[in-house]
Design an enzyme around this catalytic site. Structure first.
Site, short mmCIF file in Angstrom:
data_model
loop_
_atom_site.label_atom_id
_atom_site.label_comp_id
_atom_site.label_asym_id
_atom_site.label_seq_id
_atom_site.Cartn_x
_atom_site.Cartn_y
_atom_site.Cartn_z
CG HIS A 77 -2.14 -0.76 1.08
ND1 HIS A 77 -3.14 -0.65 1.89
CD2 HIS A 77 -2.27 -2.02 0.16
CE1 HIS A 77 -4.04 -1.69 1.63
NE2 HIS A 77 -3.49 -2.74 0.86
CE1 TYR A 205 -5.44 3.89 8.23
CE2 TYR A 205 -5.74 3.84 10.94
CZ TYR A 205 -4.98 3.53 9.71
OH TYR A 205 -4.18 2.47 9.90
N PRO A 296 -4.43 0.50 18.62
CG PRO A 296 -6.44 -0.40 17.84
CD PRO A 296 -5.53 0.07 18.94
CE LYS A 300 4.54 3.33 13.17
NZ LYS A 300 4.28 2.84 11.88
CE1 TYR A 388 -1.37 3.97 9.21
CE2 TYR A 388 -0.04 2.77 7.49
CZ TYR A 388 -1.30 2.70 8.28
OH TYR A 388 -2.37 1.96 8.14
C1 PHB Z 1 -6.16 -4.27 10.46
O1 PHB Z 1 -6.10 -4.33 9.21
O2 PHB Z 1 -6.46 -5.07 11.02
C2 PHB Z 1 -5.56 -2.96 10.94
C3 PHB Z 1 -4.90 -2.07 10.00
C4 PHB Z 1 -4.55 -0.78 10.17
C5 PHB Z 1 -4.81 -0.33 11.85
C6 PHB Z 1 -5.28 -1.36 12.58
C7 PHB Z 1 -5.74 -2.44 12.13
O3 PHB Z 1 -4.24 0.74 11.89
#
Ligand code: PHB
Length: 394
Positions: A77, A205, A296, A300, A388
């Protein structure tokens, strides 16, 4: 019946990605280890965990010969979307900082590591009981009972606690010898796996007046998504229709519509920031979730764990190779530097994207101001992109 004694160089409690990666890196340097794990291999494989790997984590997996499956089956990504006020804003990692992340679930990282350790003849004991650790300041011992009821004592030069957020090892460190930092959040994440096609090419997000949502992915036909919820939420109160209505409110709009389907799994995930310092006591070293937890939102957790064991492996290599303790002695300080950067980033992403229960008009308008100041500035975007994808160096 007497305990059967096993002698090794490094005893490792916990066969999650941190423990297995450490054992793998040590084996490559000719350093022996024994890994002890209370969960069965199957139980670990069946637990759904997060899925984003920094480029540095991917490089370590591939370069250390764990597996190149991440490159073949993971998805690169090059950015994410921040969505607020009904509009999407892409943060282009590749263009901003020249790096990417990989969507490759932690469960797959575990499976690759477990398979590699098995193929290399690593000593990994899954499904043990009655684990305890002793003599952390002398010559450490790790006790356990195997599935057949046989009792063991692993005697080692060093002990590593990679035994997760409820770490037994961490609890053996006297209170006077450590500081613990906590931050609780007044929300949690409601996570689902759903049978549906992808709704977007990249992760979304989303900040909304109804709360945060994250649209992630797993495969062509199974998707992972989360929405901010009350920590006391009971998944039994949520049928598919109620779940999708919540996602629609938070994400759909201006021509964007989530692709929906049957919900296969639902879970409420706790949310907190935690650091235990220092990450060493006598002959005991802590790694991964045993020493730190991040919310989450910044993706990280696994990446920090892998960075910890990379530094720890270098410390052991230098100790056994040239009898220098310098790197082991500085392990805690060096790894905590990155841990605190990640703590800040995860806290920042969380507070910028979530809605505080009872937030007033000022908080809401200020938050939109913050989001706009990030997406409208190349410098703001670049900070997010660098954090990130993973800061350069260690
Ligand atoms: C996930 O795909 O489980 C996932 C992806 C990004 C995050 C948290 C969880 O920030």
């Amino acid at each position: 019946m007497a305990r059967t004694r096993i002698t090794t160089q490094v005893a490792i409690m916990g066969a999650g990605p941190a423990g297995l990666m450490l054992s793998h890196l040590l084996a490559k340097q000719g350093i022996e280890s024994v890994v002890v794990e209370i969960r069965s291999r199957q139980a670990i494989e069946e637990t759904v965990r997060a899925g984003i790997l920094e480029h540095g984590t991917v490089n370590l997996l591939v370069d250390s010969g764990v597996s190149d499956r991440v490159l073949r089956e993971g998805d690169r990504h090059d950015g994410i979307e921040l969505r607020f006020n009904g509009e999407s804003h892409r943060i282009d990692f590749k263009e901003l900082v020249g790096e990417s992340v990989w969507l490759y679930p932690q469960t797959d990282v575990f499976m690759d590591l477990a398979a590699r350790r098995e193929a290399d003849g690593g000593d990994i004991r899954y499904g043990v009981t009655d684990t305890s650790v002793h003599e952390l300041e002398g010559r450490p011992k790790l006790w356990f009972t195997d599935a057949e009821g046989q009792e063991f004592e692993v005697e080692a030069d060093f002990l590593v606690g990679a035994d997760g957020s409820r770490s037994h090892c961490r609890r053996q460190i006297p209170e006077a010898a450590r500081t613990q930092y906590f931050h609780e959040y007044p929300f949690a994440w409601f996570g689902i796996l759903a049978e549906a096609p992808r709704s977007a090419d990249e992760l979304i997000y989303a900040n909304s007046e109804h709360g945060f949502a994250l649209i992630s992915q797993r495969t062509e036909t199974v998707q992972r998504m989360y929405f901010q919820c009350d920590p006391a939420e009971d998944v039994a109160d949520w049928d598919d229709e109620r779940i999708w209505a919540e996602f629609r409110k938070r994400v759909n709009g201006n021509g964007f519509e989530l692709k929906e389907g049957p919900v296969l799994e639902k879970v409420v995930l706790p949310f907190r920031s935690f650091v235990h310092a220092p990450m060493r006591h006598g002959k005991l070293f802590l790694a991964g979730d045993a020493a730190h937890t991040v919310p989450p939102t910044g993706a990280k957790g696994l990446n920090l764990a892998i960075n910890d064991v990379r530094l720890l492996a270098e410390g052991f290599e230098s100790f056994y190779g040239s009898r220098s303790s310098v790197l082991l002695d500085s392990y805690s300080d060096r790894t905590l530097e990155r841990v605190w950067k990640a703590q800040h980033f995860s806290y920042w992403m969380t507070s910028m994207l979530h809605t505080l229960p009872g937030a007033d008009d000022f908080s809401r308008a200020r938050q939109l101001g913050e989001l706009r100041s990030v997406v409208s500035s190349r410098h703001g975007q670049a900070y997010l992109a660098e954090a990130y994808t993973g800061w350069p160096g260690r």
